[in-house]
Design a protein around this motif. Structure first.
Motif, PDB file in Angstrom:
ATOM      1  N   HIS A 151       0.730 -35.427  62.925  1.00  0.00           N
ATOM      2  CA  HIS A 151       0.675 -36.894  62.892  1.00  0.00           C
ATOM      3  C   HIS A 151       1.930 -37.472  63.537  1.00  0.00           C
ATOM      4  CE1 HIS A 151      -2.262 -35.925  59.667  1.00  0.00           C
ATOM      5  NE2 HIS A 151      -2.888 -36.963  60.186  1.00  0.00           N
ATOM      6  N   LEU A 152       1.782 -38.672  64.025  1.00  0.00           N
ATOM      7  CA  LEU A 152       2.912 -39.413  64.557  1.00  0.00           C
ATOM      8  C   LEU A 152       2.853 -40.830  64.019  1.00  0.00           C
ATOM      9  CD1 LEU A 152       2.317 -40.080  68.386  1.00  0.00           C
ATOM     10  CD2 LEU A 152       0.524 -39.481  66.814  1.00  0.00           C
ATOM     11  N   TYR A 153       4.010 -41.479  63.987  1.00  0.00           N
ATOM     12  CA  TYR A 153       4.112 -42.758  63.291  1.00  0.00           C
ATOM     13  C   TYR A 153       5.173 -43.609  63.962  1.00  0.00           C
ATOM     14  CZ  TYR A 153       4.001 -45.897  59.251  1.00  0.00           C
ATOM     15  OH  TYR A 153       3.841 -46.987  58.428  1.00  0.00           O
ATOM     16  N   LEU A 154       4.849 -44.869  64.197  1.00  0.00           N
ATOM     17  CA  LEU A 154       5.802 -45.809  64.780  1.00  0.00           C
ATOM     18  C   LEU A 154       6.640 -46.412  63.662  1.00  0.00           C
ATOM     19  CD1 LEU A 154       6.442 -47.105  67.610  1.00  0.00           C
ATOM     20  CD2 LEU A 154       4.963 -48.989  66.912  1.00  0.00           C
ATOM     21  N   THR A 155       7.948 -46.320  63.781  1.00  0.00           N
ATOM     22  CA  THR A 155       8.799 -46.921  62.751  1.00  0.00           C
ATOM     23  C   THR A 155       8.513 -48.418  62.660  1.00  0.00           C
ATOM     24  OG1 THR A 155      10.581 -47.211  64.369  1.00  0.00           O
ATOM     25  CG2 THR A 155      10.646 -45.224  63.014  1.00  0.00           C
ATOM     26  N   PRO A 156       8.636 -49.003  61.469  1.00  0.00           N
ATOM     27  CA  PRO A 156       8.327 -50.430  61.322  1.00  0.00           C
ATOM     28  C   PRO A 156       9.120 -51.348  62.249  1.00  0.00           C
ATOM     29  CG  PRO A 156       8.384 -49.408  59.170  1.00  0.00           C
ATOM     30  CD  PRO A 156       8.862 -48.363  60.154  1.00  0.00           C
ATOM     31  N   ASP A 157      10.330 -50.925  62.676  1.00  0.00           N
ATOM     32  CA  ASP A 157      11.076 -51.736  63.635  1.00  0.00           C
ATOM     33  C   ASP A 157      10.650 -51.462  65.074  1.00  0.00           C
ATOM     34  OD1 ASP A 157      12.162 -49.253  64.172  1.00  0.00           O
ATOM     35  OD2 ASP A 157      14.169 -49.738  63.442  1.00  0.00           O
ATOM     36  N   GLU A 158       9.696 -50.541  65.253  1.00  0.00           N
ATOM     37  CA  GLU A 158       9.095 -50.197  66.539  1.00  0.00           C
ATOM     38  C   GLU A 158      10.107 -49.676  67.563  1.00  0.00           C
ATOM     39  OE1 GLU A 158       6.393 -53.304  67.856  1.00  0.00           O
ATOM     40  OE2 GLU A 158       4.948 -52.603  66.358  1.00  0.00           O
ATOM     41  N   LYS A 159      11.160 -49.031  67.070  1.00  0.00           N
ATOM     42  CA  LYS A 159      12.155 -48.457  67.973  1.00  0.00           C
ATOM     43  C   LYS A 159      11.899 -46.992  68.294  1.00  0.00           C
ATOM     44  CE  LYS A 159      15.894 -51.618  66.672  1.00  0.00           C
ATOM     45  NZ  LYS A 159      17.263 -51.733  66.067  1.00  0.00           N
ATOM     46  N   SER A 160      11.079 -46.331  67.466  1.00  0.00           N
ATOM     47  CA  SER A 160      10.832 -44.901  67.669  1.00  0.00           C
ATOM     48  C   SER A 160       9.414 -44.550  67.254  1.00  0.00           C
ATOM     49  CB  SER A 160      11.800 -44.050  66.828  1.00  0.00           C
ATOM     50  OG  SER A 160      13.142 -44.297  67.149  1.00  0.00           O
ATOM     51  N   VAL A 161       8.818 -43.634  68.007  1.00  0.00           N
ATOM     52  CA  VAL A 161       7.626 -42.938  67.554  1.00  0.00           C
ATOM     53  C   VAL A 161       8.107 -41.605  66.994  1.00  0.00           C
ATOM     54  CG1 VAL A 161       5.507 -41.775  68.270  1.00  0.00           C
ATOM     55  CG2 VAL A 161       6.054 -44.017  69.181  1.00  0.00           C
TER      56      VAL A 161
END
Length: 318
Positions: A52-62
């Motif tokens: 699985h992969l996930y975008l951090t809530p601040d959208e700075k990193s996958v």
């Protein structure tokens, strides 16, 4: 005397659309797809069995969770460059941040535990490892960042954990092989995909232990959710039926259906809300589905057993 000619103002720079990331579980890498040319531009090596992969809530990193390498790979969601690798994360199969970004939670699908980490914006610090039932699968965290729910795939359970105390609040039995979990924006209901069944169970979690209120028939192998962004509808992929069902989560009814070729798994939706990006797991392809025509408009070859799909240019996730 004539005025000196002035140069024309520069045209504003147009930012290229963000790439699409497709996680190839059996190849141990991520395919990077250009959404303009619909071609694979490169593959990013990760670790063994990223699921699985996930975008951090601040959208700075996958963040890619590498289950068999006990590591996390952080990737820039716009440049597709690796930012860093964090090791020592034991068997991270599925992962999720609390909305306030204070908590980071993983489940160890192989080793049967949940790990709760504090998050300082840079590094996860383990606070509690919680032994669970058989084969923890997927996670959901409420909008207030107080409770995490986890499904137990091989013991057919839903478990609730209080984030502040890291204590199990309750556990209830579910249908066969519960997988992904989706919570409604008001935190009152959870939807659970039954990979060993033919639909989605709906639970009331507004007061005390979860109470099952309905089962929605969608198709065999109901597995992964993705809200379409209108705060009323969510998609679920039916891995065995090779379909995608659209559920109205205010009325808990199926209102539409789309093709989901060859083992549909995780999905994302483009920012305009018109296109489904689907991991066709058994075909080793990214399938692109037009929601208005309900047709697969293209497929792009990726790696072995594509599992997760993510892009920065996405529709809202509720």
């Amino acid at each position: 005397m004539s005025a000196t000619p002035q140069p024309a103002p520069a045209a504003p720079a147009v930012q290229a659309p963000a790439p699409i990331f497709v996680l190839n579980s059996l190849d141990g890498n991520v395919s990077v797809i250009d959404p303009v040319t619909w071609t694979e531009t490169k593959r990013i090596p990760t670790g063994k069995e990223p699921h699985h992969l996930y975008l951090t809530p601040d959208e700075k990193s996958v963040i890619v969770a590498n289950a068999l390498s006990d590591s996390l790979t952080f990737i820039d969601p716009r440049t597709a460059e690796v930012q860093r690798v964090v090791s020592g994360i034991l068997d991270p199969y599925q992962l999720r941040f609390s909305p306030d970004m204070k908590w980071f939670v993983t489940v160890a699908n192989r080793l049967n535990h949940l790990d709760i980490y504090k998050w300082d914006g840079q590094t996860p610090t383990l606070v509690k490892r919680i032994s669970s039932s058989k084969t923890p699968s997927h996670l959901w965290i409420d909008s207030k960042s107080t409770t995490v729910w986890a499904t137990m795939q091989d013991s057919n359970e839903l478990v609730a954990v209080d984030l502040a105390t890291q204590a199990i609040k309750w556990r209830v039995k579910t249908g066969t092989m519960p997988a992904d979990v989706f919570g409604t924006p008001d935190d009152k209901h959870l939807l659970i995909g039954l990979t060993g069944g033919d639909g989605v169970e709906v639970y009331d979690v507004s007061n005390g232990p979860a109470q099952k209120i309905k089962k929605i028939t969608t198709g065999k192998g109901a597995h992964a959710f993705r809200a379409i962004g209108d705060k009323q509808h969510v998609l679920v992929s039916n891995r065995v039926a090779n379909t995608i069902s659209k559920i109205d989560y205010k009325n808990f009814t199926v209102v539409d259906q789309y093709p989901g070729p060859t083992g549909p798994d995780c999905m994302d939706i483009t920012a305009d809300g018109k296109t489904i990006l689907l991991a066709s797991r058994w075909a080793q392809k990214l399938s692109v589905i037009d929601m208005s025509t309900r047709k697969v408009v293209r497929q792009i070859k990726v790696g072995k057993s594509p599992h997760g799909v993510w892009t920065l240019d996405h529709a809202p996730r509720q």
